[in-house]
Each structure stands twice: as structure tokens, then as C-alpha cells.
Design an enzyme around this catalytic site. Sequence first.
Site, PDB file in Angstrom:
ATOM      1  N   HIS A 307       0.893  -1.325   0.241  1.00 15.61           N
ATOM      2  CA  HIS A 307      -0.390  -0.504   0.143  1.00 15.61           C
ATOM      3  C   HIS A 307       1.581   1.528   0.024  1.00 15.61           C
ATOM      4  O   HIS A 307       1.747   1.324   0.400  1.00 15.61           O
ATOM      5  CB  HIS A 307      -0.354  -0.440   1.096  1.00 15.61           C
ATOM      6  CG  HIS A 307      -1.735   0.839   1.126  1.00 15.61           C
ATOM      7  ND1 HIS A 307      -2.085   2.182   1.080  1.00 15.61           N
ATOM      8  CD2 HIS A 307      -3.399   0.448   0.916  1.00 15.61           C
ATOM      9  CE1 HIS A 307      -3.243   3.139   0.899  1.00 15.61           C
ATOM     10  NE2 HIS A 307      -4.229   2.080   1.095  1.00 15.61           N
ATOM     11  N   ASP A 364      -7.756  -5.529  -0.153  1.00 17.52           N
ATOM     12  CA  ASP A 364      -8.230  -6.188  -0.962  1.00 17.52           C
ATOM     13  C   ASP A 364      -8.487  -7.624  -0.677  1.00 17.52           C
ATOM     14  O   ASP A 364      -8.537  -8.262  -1.758  1.00 17.52           O
ATOM     15  CB  ASP A 364      -7.537  -5.809  -2.673  1.00 17.52           C
ATOM     16  CG  ASP A 364      -8.128  -4.323  -2.892  1.00 17.52           C
ATOM     17  OD1 ASP A 364      -7.639  -3.338  -2.887  1.00 17.52           O
ATOM     18  OD2 ASP A 364      -9.710  -4.114  -2.693  1.00 17.52           O
TER      19      ASP A 364
HETATM   20  C1  SDX Z   1      -6.382   0.253  -2.623  1.00 15.37           C
HETATM   21  O1  SDX Z   1      -4.404   4.587  -1.732  1.00 15.37           O
HETATM   22  C2  SDX Z   1      -5.372   4.308  -1.616  1.00 15.37           C
HETATM   23  O2  SDX Z   1      -5.692   4.683  -0.423  1.00 15.37           O
HETATM   24  C3  SDX Z   1      -6.312   3.030  -2.176  1.00 15.37           C
HETATM   25  C4  SDX Z   1      -6.948   1.916  -1.286  1.00 15.37           C
HETATM   26  C5  SDX Z   1      -8.354   2.936  -1.111  1.00 15.37           C
HETATM   27  O3  SDX Z   1      -8.883   2.407  -0.239  1.00 15.37           O
HETATM   28  O4  SDX Z   1      -8.015   3.659  -2.506  1.00 15.37           O
HETATM   29  O5  SDX Z   1      -6.247   2.013   0.225  1.00 15.37           O
HETATM   30  C6  SDX Z   1      -7.607   1.091  -1.990  1.00 15.37           C
HETATM   31  O6  SDX Z   1      -5.883   0.470  -4.583  1.00 15.37           O
HETATM   32  C7  SDX Z   1      -5.472  -0.426  -2.476  1.00 15.37           C
HETATM   33  C8  SDX Z   1      -4.345  -1.523  -3.425  1.00 15.37           C
HETATM   34  C9  SDX Z   1      -4.858  -2.167  -3.747  1.00 15.37           C
HETATM   35  N1  SDX Z   1      -3.157  -2.701  -5.260  1.00 15.37           N
HETATM   36  C10 SDX Z   1      -2.846  -4.472  -5.250  1.00 15.37           C
HETATM   37  O7  SDX Z   1      -3.171  -4.813  -3.940  1.00 15.37           O
HETATM   38  C11 SDX Z   1      -2.338  -4.558  -6.277  1.00 15.37           C
HETATM   39  C12 SDX Z   1      -0.667  -4.659  -5.605  1.00 15.37           C
HETATM   40  N2  SDX Z   1       0.448  -3.709  -4.531  1.00 15.37           N
HETATM   41  C13 SDX Z   1       0.921  -2.807  -5.761  1.00 15.37           C
HETATM   42  O8  SDX Z   1       1.018  -2.799  -6.750  1.00 15.37           O
HETATM   43  C14 SDX Z   1       1.883  -1.799  -4.624  1.00 15.37           C
HETATM   44  O9  SDX Z   1       1.966  -2.587  -3.452  1.00 15.37           O
HETATM   45  C15 SDX Z   1       0.773  -0.367  -4.846  1.00 15.37           C
HETATM   46  C16 SDX Z   1       0.269  -0.004  -5.849  1.00 15.37           C
HETATM   47  C17 SDX Z   1      -0.854  -0.512  -3.549  1.00 15.37           C
HETATM   48  C18 SDX Z   1       1.214   0.624  -3.821  1.00 15.37           C
HETATM   49  O10 SDX Z   1       1.952   1.220  -4.701  1.00 15.37           O
HETATM   50  P1  SDX Z   1       3.701   1.883  -4.340  1.00 15.37           P
HETATM   51  O11 SDX Z   1       3.480   3.076  -3.531  1.00 15.37           O
HETATM   52  O12 SDX Z   1       3.931   3.256  -5.927  1.00 15.37           O
HETATM   53  O13 SDX Z   1       5.375   0.878  -4.245  1.00 15.37           O
HETATM   54  P2  SDX Z   1       5.529   0.356  -4.818  1.00 15.37           P
HETATM   55  O14 SDX Z   1       5.244  -0.155  -6.226  1.00 15.37           O
HETATM   56  O15 SDX Z   1       6.818   1.514  -5.306  1.00 15.37           O
HETATM   57  O16 SDX Z   1       7.039  -1.011  -4.514  1.00 15.37           O
HETATM   58  C19 SDX Z   1       8.171  -0.811  -3.606  1.00 15.37           C
HETATM   59  C20 SDX Z   1       8.374  -1.892  -3.576  1.00 15.37           C
HETATM   60  C21 SDX Z   1       8.525  -2.436  -4.734  1.00 15.37           C
HETATM   61  O17 SDX Z   1      10.240  -3.216  -5.058  1.00 15.37           O
HETATM   62  P3  SDX Z   1      11.792  -2.508  -4.980  1.00 15.37           P
HETATM   63  O18 SDX Z   1      11.472  -1.530  -6.588  1.00 15.37           O
HETATM   64  O19 SDX Z   1      11.487  -1.833  -3.837  1.00 15.37           O
HETATM   65  O20 SDX Z   1      12.075  -3.623  -4.439  1.00 15.37           O
HETATM   66  O21 SDX Z   1       7.315  -2.885  -3.186  1.00 15.37           O
HETATM   67  C22 SDX Z   1       7.532  -4.186  -3.821  1.00 15.37           C
HETATM   68  C23 SDX Z   1       7.298  -3.117  -5.595  1.00 15.37           C
HETATM   69  O22 SDX Z   1       7.886  -3.768  -7.185  1.00 15.37           O
HETATM   70  N3  SDX Z   1       5.798  -4.450  -4.403  1.00 15.37           N
HETATM   71  C24 SDX Z   1       5.387  -5.225  -4.318  1.00 15.37           C
HETATM   72  C25 SDX Z   1       4.202  -5.234  -4.170  1.00 15.37           C
HETATM   73  N4  SDX Z   1       3.771  -3.819  -3.697  1.00 15.37           N
HETATM   74  C26 SDX Z   1       4.785  -3.767  -3.889  1.00 15.37           C
HETATM   75  N5  SDX Z   1       6.085  -6.538  -5.182  1.00 15.37           N
HETATM   76  C27 SDX Z   1       5.534  -7.609  -5.122  1.00 15.37           C
HETATM   77  N6  SDX Z   1       3.948  -7.608  -4.607  1.00 15.37           N
HETATM   78  C28 SDX Z   1       3.231  -6.335  -4.240  1.00 15.37           C
HETATM   79  N7  SDX Z   1       1.994  -6.628  -4.239  1.00 15.37           N
END
Ligand code: SDX
Length: 430
Positions: A307, A364
Amino acid sequence: MGEKVSLTYKDKTYEYPVITGTENEKAFDTSNLRKETGLITMDYGYQNTGSTKSSITFVNGEEGILRYRGYPIEELAEKATFPETAWLLIYGELPTESQLTLFRRLLTENSLVHENLLHFFREMPPSAHPMGILSSIVNALGLFTPRFYDAESKADEFDLMVAGLVSKIRTIAAFSYKASIGEPFVYPEADRSYCSNFLNMMFSSHTKPYVVNPLMEKALNALLIVHADHEQNCSTSTVRMVGSSQANLYASICAGICALWGPLHGGANQAVLETLIRIQKSGMTIKEVLERAKDKKDPFKLSGFGHRVYKSYDPRAKVLQGLMEKIFDQEDYHDPLLDIARELEHQALRDEYFMERKLYPNVDFYSGILYRAMGIPTNMLTVMFAIGRLPGWIAHWKEMHDDGHLKINRPRQIYTGPNERHWVERKDRT
Ligand code: SDX
């Protein structure tokens, strides 16, 4: 004199005031930055950028706190109804008895969609994604009530528009489901609660009696409440962006629905269930799933984990877990996907990659399993998220219009394309 931030650039020092919120959050105001220094800020994904002040929702990602107008969501999920929570978010206080009676009446009287719209449901392909139908019909609602396009200035018209949207979104969702399975529409009934009406419209039919399970009704109420708002998330910021051009509320909400659809946002709940089903059917091990999620060359992300704000357990996931355990025990209901989800969470929370990056289950991760227990199909999960989030979208749209100086949202950029060049006639040009 308030706190200030000093910035030194090209041997000149500039000062910017620090803004402090009621929960002691801090920001420095860069409104004059470009005028004074010629600089703009650059912040991909707005990770460090505040777009507005807001009094609607407070989120503390480090401590896993979420409050609507100061009320913890744990208390609202337990004690409030979704219509009360919607009123709280939109109007700022829990409704009085008379306000709640009025809101309930407006929800009931405005629960139908214009009969002409029913052709739309019937002409759509049965495989049409319900989020595409929802966004299209919500925008179309305005076409049937053109007087509302400029109603935001008239309070009673706005109240009617709000009640119509909050009520009709349920009807649109249920009608899209009925159309997809080729069954006749079941209309809303005046003497049912918000959640009972939705479940009845979804699952009642002319050939088989359907009785709403009070436990599922209570679970749906809590699910909608925990989804109702989340400050400046992607879809809410989209509603604000579109509304900032003075586009009408229907167009702004339609844009929010489209933003929510993405699998990185609200579409994640559908992606979580699809992942769990794939694990169940393919025999993929949890270890293999986690390895894929960690593989930078693999676009697969573990949906339902991570998140932008929560760097600890999402408090909504905790509420949903507790609700799920209570209902599944009382109903003696068992879903093998829950065992898979629990094992996935267990292993991820002990995996260095996830812990290093503070990737915890978000709202989720478990919501889909609860909705599945109600009989809601996987492709409708993000629609359920939208039904819950609608009051939050409306509250932010209203707050932006109420704060007196509505400015169109228009970020700047740093250009990295070709420098000036001129047209050259080419001989081979036909
Ligand atoms: C919602 O913003 C809100 O408030 C949203 C929400 C709401 O109520 O409106 O809470 C609802 O959208 C919840 C999130 C639902 N999405 C998912 O579950 C999709 C999976 N999650 C990711 O795609 C990610 O965690 C996000 C999109 C939620 C957040 O992305 P960020 O903040 O841009 O973080 P990032 O992608 O830069 O990740 C940081 C690191 C990266 O690795 P490095 O480059 O540091 O090596 O963490 C890794 C990412 O690759 N990472 C994941 C991951 N989430 C982050 N790796 C594997 N699986 C994941 N789910």
C-alpha cells in the site's frame, strides 16, 4: 510566527511556511516556489505531494489508523449503518433522527433508474465487465436529470443528487448482474434496508424464494463502510481532478469509477480472487506465487498486498478478517480459498522481501472472500468497492466546491523532448 522551511538555490535563500494539520501532519507550502525560484517540484506518483487540505478522512499509515470525520472505522463498522456513514462523510456529522429519516426517504424514492436505461443493460454483451457498465450508466444518469448539471449551488438539489447516486448505484450494479445471467430485473423495495435491498435485487428471482441472511446483510454493511473513503487515493484524486474543471458530479464520479477499475487500485480485489482460484486450480505452490511476485522480470504482483500509505497492517483488512471468522463460524461456512489466502499471508509475512518493503495485506486481500460467501461473482468485486466508495467521492467533490476558491488542477512538467526544429520539405513526400 509559524514554522518555516528554508531553501537555498543559486546562493539565494527562500522561506516557505509549514502547514500543520489537526493530527500534527506537516507540509511546506510551495504555492510561490516557481514564481520565486523558477523551480517546480518533481514527485512521480505524488508520493510526497499534498494536493489539498481536507477534514473528511484521517489515515496514519505507520500506525494503521483510519477515521472518518474523527470516528475510527472499527466503531462505525460495528455500530453504524452505511447510509449513516455516507451522511457523515458527505455532510460532516452523523445524521440526526430527522436527517436520517429524510435521507432514508430520499434513498427509497430515488432508487429506480429511468426505464429507458434498461435497454442499455439488455444491449450490452453478457460478458461486459460490470465496471464498464457502471461507469457508463452513472454518466448517463445525468442525461435524464439535466437540471442537476448546475445544481451544486442549490443545497436541496444537491441533496437529491446525492441520494439518487447513492441509491441508484446499487440498482445499476444489481441490474447489470441480472442482465449478465439473463434473468429479469428485480426492483428495489421501499421497506428494505440499503443492504437488504441490494442483496434482494441481486439474488431474488421470480422462480425461487430468496430470504436475506441477516448476517450477510450485516457483513455487507460493514464491507461498504470500510470502503467508504480513503483520503486522496487514486480514484478520489481523479474525482477531484475532473470536478476541478467544474464538470458535473456524474462525470466526475464516472471518472472515479474508471480509475478505481485498475488492478493496482480497486481492481485488486478481483485480481486477488483470481490469484487464489489459479493457485487452487493449477496446483501452483504458495512459494512459487511469492517467487513470481518478487521476480523483477515478472510483471506479476501479489494483489491485495502492499500500500502506498499503510506500512503496517491495513486496519480495514483486520476488520474484514474478524468479520469473516465470525460469519464463517456462525454459518459453518468453509471456503478452500480462505485456507489458501491464510497460508499466503502467513508465508508472505515471514518473507524478507515483503517485510523489508513493509508489504502487508490491504483492504482487497480478504474482501473478495467475504463477497464470494454472499454469492457475489468475481467480476463484480470492484463494483462492490465502488458502491462503498461513492460517498467518499461525493464528500471530496463537495468539499472541493465548498472551500470557496475552486482552482482547476493543472500540474506542471519538465519537458525532455526535441529542442526547436523546423519543417524540411522531403522530396520523397507524396
Ligand atoms: C487500494 O491509495 C489508497 O488509499 C488505495 C486504497 C483505497 O482505499 O483507495 O487503499 C485501495 O488501491 C489498495 C491497493 C490495492 N492494490 C493492490 O493490492 C495491488 C498490489 N499492490 C501493489 O501494486 C502496490 O503495493 C501498490 C500499487 C498498492 C502501491 O504501490 P507503490 O506505493 O507505488 O509502491 P511500489 O510499487 O513502488 O513498491 C515498492 C516496492 C517495489 O519493489 P522495489 O522496487 O523496492 O524492489 O515494493 C514492491 C515493488 O516492486 N511491491 C510489491 C508489491 N507491492 C509493492 N512486490 C510484489 N507484490 C506486491 N503486491
